[in-house]
Write a protein that holds these residues in place. Structure first.
Motif, PDB file in Angstrom:
ATOM      1  N   ASP A  72     -26.673 -20.104 -11.406  1.00  0.00           N
ATOM      2  CA  ASP A  72     -28.065 -19.783 -11.759  1.00  0.00           C
ATOM      3  C   ASP A  72     -28.131 -18.605 -12.719  1.00  0.00           C
ATOM      4  N   TYR A  73     -27.286 -17.577 -12.499  1.00  0.00           N
ATOM      5  CA  TYR A  73     -27.303 -16.424 -13.399  1.00  0.00           C
ATOM      6  C   TYR A  73     -26.765 -16.783 -14.782  1.00  0.00           C
ATOM      7  N   ILE A  74     -25.775 -17.635 -14.840  1.00  0.00           N
ATOM      8  CA  ILE A  74     -25.262 -18.099 -16.140  1.00  0.00           C
ATOM      9  C   ILE A  74     -26.383 -18.797 -16.907  1.00  0.00           C
ATOM     10  N   ASN A  75     -27.117 -19.659 -16.211  1.00  0.00           N
ATOM     11  CA  ASN A  75     -28.212 -20.390 -16.859  1.00  0.00           C
ATOM     12  C   ASN A  75     -29.357 -19.465 -17.273  1.00  0.00           C
ATOM     13  N   LYS A  76     -29.610 -18.423 -16.466  1.00  0.00           N
ATOM     14  CA  LYS A  76     -30.659 -17.457 -16.825  1.00  0.00           C
ATOM     15  C   LYS A  76     -30.303 -16.741 -18.124  1.00  0.00           C
ATOM     16  N   TYR A  77     -29.056 -16.324 -18.222  1.00  0.00           N
ATOM     17  CA  TYR A  77     -28.618 -15.657 -19.452  1.00  0.00           C
ATOM     18  C   TYR A  77     -28.690 -16.617 -20.647  1.00  0.00           C
ATOM     19  N   LEU A  78     -28.304 -17.858 -20.443  1.00  0.00           N
ATOM     20  CA  LEU A  78     -28.313 -18.835 -21.527  1.00  0.00           C
ATOM     21  C   LEU A  78     -29.728 -19.181 -21.982  1.00  0.00           C
ATOM     22  N   LYS A  79     -30.667 -19.168 -21.053  1.00  0.00           N
ATOM     23  CA  LYS A  79     -32.060 -19.518 -21.394  1.00  0.00           C
ATOM     24  C   LYS A  79     -32.831 -18.327 -21.948  1.00  0.00           C
ATOM     25  N   LYS A  80     -32.604 -17.121 -21.398  1.00  0.00           N
ATOM     26  CA  LYS A  80     -33.448 -15.973 -21.745  1.00  0.00           C
ATOM     27  C   LYS A  80     -32.722 -14.859 -22.490  1.00  0.00           C
TER      28      LYS A  80
END
Length: 439
Positions: A72-80
């Motif tokens: 989830d944190y990887i995806n948060k960084y990738l999205k935002k």
């Protein structure tokens, strides 16, 4: 098989409800297909990232566990925060070689360098609401405990080299206490006393089982660290590009100062911009560099400085004593009724100490009619002069431009008219009223 809804509509006795049912069924079918496709892609991506992190985990004693939180944190960084990763990749060219050398010297895992991104975003000037400062976010008392001094001139918590050395010593101490790198990371964030109490209270000494008993920030700290570790290694696979690199670690050198110098003198003799000097020397709190301290500069500037060292120190001394002026003017100010040193200092953007020094004043007492020597920055003096002009209203005519108006006003520039009227662009609407200075 294709279904032509238009042909069905032409059939006799076609039930309108049947058509609605058919459309509804087809829509649902498409949604289910799309959802399944998204789920499959997410699942494939999950397993791919898990595989990559397992490869990273083989290279370090730090437990780089992969789970839903990390994903989830990887995806948060990738999205935002893709821009953050791009910036960190550029900054890492300067900071990481030094950090790796220091971590290696102390026999610590090199992956701990990524903690500085979680802590400060590789910003040595970072300051938290709680008062933690620097790349490694040391509190004042913790910094003192680990030999980071703070004075009126220097805050060594903001010194990349000294603070990294102190962080390494702290890491070693934490590992001696906990014997587990995940708990060390948690203790670095939450404090060793807090983590020790939680271990005693819960009788759990595995971070991932202890995690649910920790406060939110500490609970999320290790997953964030693992996510950053992953993205800094596999950024290309996610189409992340590196920002332009200002300077790399291998392009710098240092000088130990033989006397106190000020920033203007240093800029002048080394031909180095304020921006670069401040970027390379973030621990200095004022525009003064005390005797025996080390300053960091680009290698070629250090080489040139040392080739003419004696002459450079003489020049800097003359600049410091105001015998040579750099980007400033010497003015004589006549004290007016109601003036006091603080008021004059504020007007000319200088400090009271210097006003007293320049005028050999032992106290702050001044009298109307006294004449004072003041050294004023040229840009600030120009601003004061501009603000002192009488201003009148001007109605923009057809064909007027900022440039044509400025030409009519001797000594006034386009940017000054823009600043006076808070105009950002260059277009002027006929009929608009603007202020112009009257010389």
């Amino acid at each position: 098989m294709q279904i032509d809804l238009f042909e069905i509509c032409k059939m006799k006795n076609t039930n309108i409800f049947f058509l609605f049912f058919l459309c509804f069924s087809l829509t649902n079918l498409l949604n289910v297909y799309a959802t399944d496709s998204i789920r499959k892609n997410k699942k494939d991506n999950y397993y791919l990232i898990e595989k990559r992190i397992k490869e990273l985990n083989k290279q370090t004693p730090v437990d780089l566990k992969f789970n839903d939180q990390v994903f989830d944190y990887i995806n948060k960084y990738l999205k935002k925060d893709k821009k953050l990763i791009s910036k960190m990749l550029a900054y890492s060219e300067y900071y990481f070689p030094m950090m790796e050398a220091m971590l290696d010297k102390h026999g610590l895992p090199l992956e701990l360098k990524y903690l500085s991104i979680v802590e400060s975003g590789l910003n040595p000037k970072a300051r938290s609401v709680s008062g933690a400062v620097g790349l490694w976010q040391f509190m004042y008392l913790t910094g003192k405990q680990y030999n980071l001094s703070v004075s009126s001139y220097i805050d060594e918590r903001q010194d990349p080299f000294k603070s990294t050395e102190s962080a390494c010593i702290y890491f070693k101490k934490l590992y001696e206490s906990f014997g587990d790198w995940s708990l060390v990371l948690a203790a670095y964030n939450g404090g060793p006393g807090y983590i020790q109490r939680k271990i005693i209270d819960t009788e759990i000494n595995d971070y991932w089982y202890l995690q649910q008993h920790l406060r939110t920030e500490t609970r999320n700290y290790v997953p964030k660290f693992i996510a950053i570790n992953y993205l800094m290694n596999f950024y290309k696979e996610h189409n992340i590009t590196k920002d332009e690199v200002k300077l790399s670690y291998y392009e710098i050198d240092s000088i130990k100062l033989k006397s106190q110098v000020n920033l203007k003198g240093l800029m002048s003799v080394t031909c180095t911009s304020r921006e670069i000097i401040e970027y390379l020397n973030p621990s200095y709190k004022r525009d003064i560099f005390p005797e025996t301290t080390h300053i960091v500069l680009p290698k070629e500037n250090v080489r040139d400085f040392l080739l003419n060292e004696e002459s450079n120190y003489k020049t800097m001394s003359l600049i410091n004593d105001k015998q040579v002026l750099i980007d400033e003017d010497r003015i004589i100010y006549t004290v007016q009724r109601g003036d006091y040193l603080g008021k004059i200092a504020k007007k000319y953007n200088v400090n009271i100490y210097n006003l007293k020094k320049w005028n050999k004043l032992k106290t702050t007492k001044i009298n109307e009619g006294d004449q004072m020597v003041i050294f004023v920055d040229k840009e600030h003096l120009k601003k004061i002069s501009f603000e002192s002009f009488r201003k009148e209203e001007y109605v923009v005519k057809k064909g007027d431009t900022l440039w044509s108006i400025a030409q009519k006003l001797d000594g006034i520039t386009v940017s000054e008219i823009q600043e006076l009227n808070n105009i950002k662009g260059g277009y002027l609407q006929p009929g608009t009223k603007i202020l112009i200075p009257v010389i």
